[in-house]
Structures are given as C-alpha cells and as structure tokens.
Design a protein around this motif. Structure first.
Motif, short mmCIF file in Angstrom:
data_model
loop_
_atom_site.label_atom_id
_atom_site.label_comp_id
_atom_site.label_asym_id
_atom_site.label_seq_id
_atom_site.Cartn_x
_atom_site.Cartn_y
_atom_site.Cartn_z
N GLY A 50 0.90 -1.28 0.07
CA GLY A 50 0.21 -0.19 0.20
C GLY A 50 1.00 1.29 -0.03
N MET A 51 1.78 1.21 1.32
CA MET A 51 2.03 2.66 0.97
C MET A 51 4.08 2.24 2.20
SD MET A 51 0.73 5.00 2.97
CE MET A 51 -0.27 5.28 4.92
N MET A 52 4.98 2.67 1.41
CA MET A 52 6.59 2.70 2.17
C MET A 52 6.86 3.57 2.79
SD MET A 52 7.53 -0.51 -0.72
CE MET A 52 8.93 -1.00 0.37
N GLN A 53 7.36 3.98 3.87
CA GLN A 53 7.98 5.05 4.32
C GLN A 53 9.56 4.77 3.46
OE1 GLN A 53 7.26 6.28 8.10
NE2 GLN A 53 9.34 7.76 8.45
N ALA A 54 9.29 6.54 3.38
CA ALA A 54 10.05 7.03 2.20
C ALA A 54 10.78 8.44 1.74
CB ALA A 54 9.84 6.52 0.36
N GLN A 55 10.93 8.84 3.14
CA GLN A 55 11.61 10.14 3.30
C GLN A 55 12.79 9.96 2.41
OE1 GLN A 55 11.33 8.58 5.59
NE2 GLN A 55 11.45 9.63 7.82
N ASP A 56 13.92 9.21 3.33
CA ASP A 56 15.19 9.05 2.22
C ASP A 56 14.54 7.69 2.06
OD1 ASP A 56 17.57 7.20 1.84
OD2 ASP A 56 18.38 8.13 4.35
N LEU A 57 15.27 8.42 -0.02
CA LEU A 57 14.17 7.82 -0.72
C LEU A 57 15.26 6.52 -1.22
CD1 LEU A 57 12.98 7.23 -3.35
CD2 LEU A 57 13.91 9.24 -4.68
N PRO A 58 16.88 7.20 -1.38
CA PRO A 58 18.03 5.94 -1.45
C PRO A 58 16.97 4.32 -0.47
CG PRO A 58 18.99 7.34 -1.58
CD PRO A 58 17.38 8.11 -0.42
N GLN A 59 16.97 4.80 0.96
CA GLN A 59 16.46 3.46 1.45
C GLN A 59 15.63 3.25 1.30
OE1 GLN A 59 18.47 2.89 4.52
NE2 GLN A 59 19.32 4.22 5.40
N ALA A 289 19.20 -8.29 5.35
CA ALA A 289 19.58 -6.77 5.51
C ALA A 289 19.17 -5.49 4.96
CB ALA A 289 20.94 -6.60 4.29
N LEU A 290 17.62 -5.17 6.00
CA LEU A 290 16.96 -4.50 5.88
C LEU A 290 17.33 -2.83 5.59
CD1 LEU A 290 14.58 -5.63 8.11
CD2 LEU A 290 14.62 -6.35 5.26
N PRO A 291 16.75 -1.89 5.07
CA PRO A 291 16.97 -1.04 4.92
C PRO A 291 16.80 0.21 6.07
CG PRO A 291 15.12 -0.30 3.49
CD PRO A 291 15.49 -2.21 3.58
N GLY A 292 17.14 1.68 6.50
CA GLY A 292 16.53 2.68 7.33
C GLY A 292 14.89 2.42 7.31
N PHE A 293 14.49 2.51 8.39
CA PHE A 293 13.00 3.43 7.88
C PHE A 293 12.07 2.67 6.90
CE2 PHE A 293 15.46 6.99 7.80
CZ PHE A 293 15.32 7.68 8.37
N ASP A 294 12.47 0.72 7.08
CA ASP A 294 12.05 -0.10 7.13
C ASP A 294 10.70 -0.71 7.73
OD1 ASP A 294 12.47 -2.09 4.04
OD2 ASP A 294 11.25 -2.92 5.45
N GLU A 295 9.54 -1.26 6.95
CA GLU A 295 8.24 -0.78 7.14
C GLU A 295 8.36 -2.26 8.27
OE1 GLU A 295 5.27 0.17 6.90
OE2 GLU A 295 6.07 2.06 6.29
N PHE A 296 8.99 -2.97 8.21
CA PHE A 296 9.15 -4.12 9.03
C PHE A 296 9.40 -3.55 10.36
CE2 PHE A 296 11.01 -8.06 11.50
CZ PHE A 296 10.54 -8.64 11.29
#
Length: 378
Positions: A50-59, A289-296
């Motif tokens: 649905g949506m994923m947090q993305a203020q840091d676009l590369p992450q 290996a998850l990004p920062g700000f990941d939905e998990f």
C-alpha cells in the motif's frame, strides 16, 4: 485496548514477527498476503504494502529491492519514471512510496488531519489558504507534461509573487501536494535522491480524485492488516496517523473479512489466509539486510516483537527519528549494518547487538549485504 500490547511470550513474539515477514513479502518463496504470486515488479511490491515510508529515497528503493530478489536500483527508478509507483506526502506528515491507485484514498483519509497539524507552522510562515489555492493552480500548470524540478517549481511560486525564503518554499510544496495537485515521479536527470514533480491530474490513473472518505478508510485499514498483520488497531492508527476511534470503527465494519487472535490480552488482526500459518510460522531460517526506515519496523507503533526495548536506541540513536539499517534473522532484529568506502571498494559491516555470530550466520549476513551492493549497481 492498551496502546502498547501486554508482554508476549517468546514463542508468540517469534510467531508474530515471522508472519509479518510473510505478509510483507520478505520471504521470497511466499507471496505477500495481498498478492496471489510472488512480486515480479516494483509496482507489485508497493501495491502489496500500500505505502512504504520514503523520506530517505535511496533507503526506500532498497526497501522495494529487498522484497524483489534480483532487481536493481534501475528497476525501481524505472517504476517511478513510468508512474507505476509514486512518492508523495501521506500519513504522519512524511513522504511515502505508494501505489498510485491509493493516492486519492490516502489524501481523503489523512490530508485534513495533516493540514491541521501544520496550521501553526503555516501561520508562523504567513501561509494562507488563499495563497495555497493560488499556488495549486500554478503548480498544476508548471508540472503538467514533462514535470518540474523542485527548483523550477519554487521559481514558479516566486514568479507568481510568493516568498520561498527559508523553509517557506518547502511548506508551500507540501501544502499544494496535500491538495492532491502534484506528486513526485521520475528521477531528476543525474540524481539518485531528487524527483520531478508531476501534475496528478495527468500522471495518476484516476486523475488524483479522492473517493468517499469512509470507503477510503476501509480500503486503507483492510490493506494495512492484510499486508502488515498480525498487527493491532493501535499499530494501524499509528501507521495512518489517525486516532484510534475511526480505525476501530473501520475494523468493526470489516468483520469477518480479517482473521484475528488474542495474545497477551490484545487482539491481533491479519490476512485471513494466514490463519493456517500460526502453527508453523514461516521464515525461521531467513536472514535479511533491511534498509533504515523499513516497514518491518516502522510499520508498527509497537515494534517489540522484532526489536527488544533494550536494543531500540541502537537502531534509533538519540531518538531523533533516524532508523539505521538492520539485520533480521528469523524475524528478530539482531544488529545493524553499515557501509564503508566508495566505488568498487565499498563494503558492508555487520554490527551485532551481542557476540559476533558464528561462521555460518556471518556468511549469510555478508551475502545479504552483498545483495544490496549488487542492487545499487543494477
């Protein structure tokens, strides 16, 4: 219902965390709960969540990539370029990658509350409703066709008589975006962090028109529990940036569409097709290996099923809103990871919460970080 669920047993925490891995498409052989088959495109990944947090676009791009094995960064940029994924201000006042078909629903549910929260800042910047209305038309015209860079959009605001000094220009862009007039689309040429602003009326499949607010809330709430469950009403309300009452009402209206179970005195809701997985939750041997700000992690108000409280400040040092990259093993966050060097010399390093892992686990973690490095070059 308490905002923070009562303590769960270790077995219950592990079950919830691993079912969340499956729901979110983080187990490659298992489709996300909202997809009939594993995701094949970046649009599939974003549509499933649905949506994923993305203020840091590369992450955020890696957040899509880690759910789409073998994809490269270019595939995510291509999805932004063709409009199958967009980025906009949505819930909680932050930027999100979203399914463009949900843009209208998201604003129908969250824009009024976000505008109210921003009223004080706008008053300090002397931003009026009349100015926002005027600039919405300026933005609609300037971002039509091939779109506009941030600098070009701000110049259009300035040329129309508005001040863009300090943070005023940023707040004007957010205000216009919350009117549903513009969204962020293709990458600016030569940039990995900046996007073009596109006119929603021509860029989005439905022209960006908001649906009925009640129907929109039901769509978002159902989608949240199917893509993030098992989760609580408090988790969903936090995710959307809404009070508990309307979310509770939406959940009640959805009965019996969702599955539910009570753990530690708290009700957890989930995709009904996951009901059979509680006995043997998948993902016990998974390493990510998850990004920062990941939905998990960021997809929940209470993150304790995957991240014990004693380690939370390692992931969010200083509690300043920054989330470091994390490593998840069997659904549990076991440390962070970081990058060093540049170009071909760039490498990753795992920083465990406790003792260094054994040789086998260390190889798995190194392989997952190497997947990210290949993604960056793809």
């Amino acid at each position: 219902m308490a905002l923070i669920p009562a303590a769960l047993t270790s077995t219950q925490r592990n079950a919830v965390a691993r079912l969340r891995l499956a729901a979110q498409g983080l187990l490659p052989r298992i489709p996300a709960a909202t997809l009939p088959v594993p995701a094949a495109t970046p649009a599939d990944v974003v549509a499933a969540l649905g949506m994923m947090q993305a203020q840091d676009l590369p992450q955020a791009c890696w957040g899509v990539g880690v759910r789409l094995p073998g994809a490269g960064l270019g595939a995510i940029h291509a999805a932004l370029a063709d409009g199958s994924v967009i980025r906009c201000w949505g819930a909680r006042g932050t930027l999100m990658l979203i399914d463009p078909r949900l843009h209208g629903a998201l604003l129908a549910v969250t824009a009024q509350r976000m505008n109210a929260k921003m009223a004080g800042t706008r008053a300090q910047e002397d931003i009026t409703e009349a100015e926002i209305k005027r600039l919405a038309e300026v933005a609609r015209e300037r971002c039509a066709g091939t779109g506009a860079t941030r600098a070009e959009l701000l110049r259009a605001f300035e040329d129309s008589g508005s001040s863009i000094e300090g943070q005023r220009g940023y707040h004007l862009i957010v205000a216009v975006s919350l009117r549903g007039v513009i969204v962020q689309g293709p990458m600016e040429p030569g940039s990995e962090t900046r996007q073009l602003f596109m006119a929603a009326g021509s860029w989005l499949p439905d022209g960006g028109q908001p649906p009925d607010a009640g129907e929109a809330l039901a769509t978002l709430v159902r989608g949240y529990f199917e893509s993030h469950g098992p989760a609580t009403v408090a988790d969903c309300a936090w995710w959307l940036g809404l009070p508990l009452t309307p979310v509770r009402a939406a959940v009640a209206a959805l009965d019996p569409v969702l599955g539910s179970t009570e753990l530690g005195g708290t009700t957890y809701l989930f995709a009904d097709q996951h009901r059979e997985r509680w006995e043997q939750p998948p993902g016990a041997r998974s390493v990510l290996a998850l990004p920062g700000f990941d939905e998990f992690l960021l997809g929940y108000r209470d993150r304790s099923v995957a991240l014990p409280e004693e380690h939370s400040q390692v992931v969010t040092p200083g509690k300043n809103g920054i989330f470091l990259r994390t490593v998840a093993a069997g659904g549990q966050i076991v440390g962070t990871w970081e990058l060093a060097g540049a170009g071909t010399a760039r490498a990753g390093r795992f920083v465990p919460f406790g003792p260094e892992p054994g040789e086998g686990r260390a190889r798995q973690i190194a392989a997952r970080i190497e997947e990210y490095l290949r993604f960056r070059n793809g």
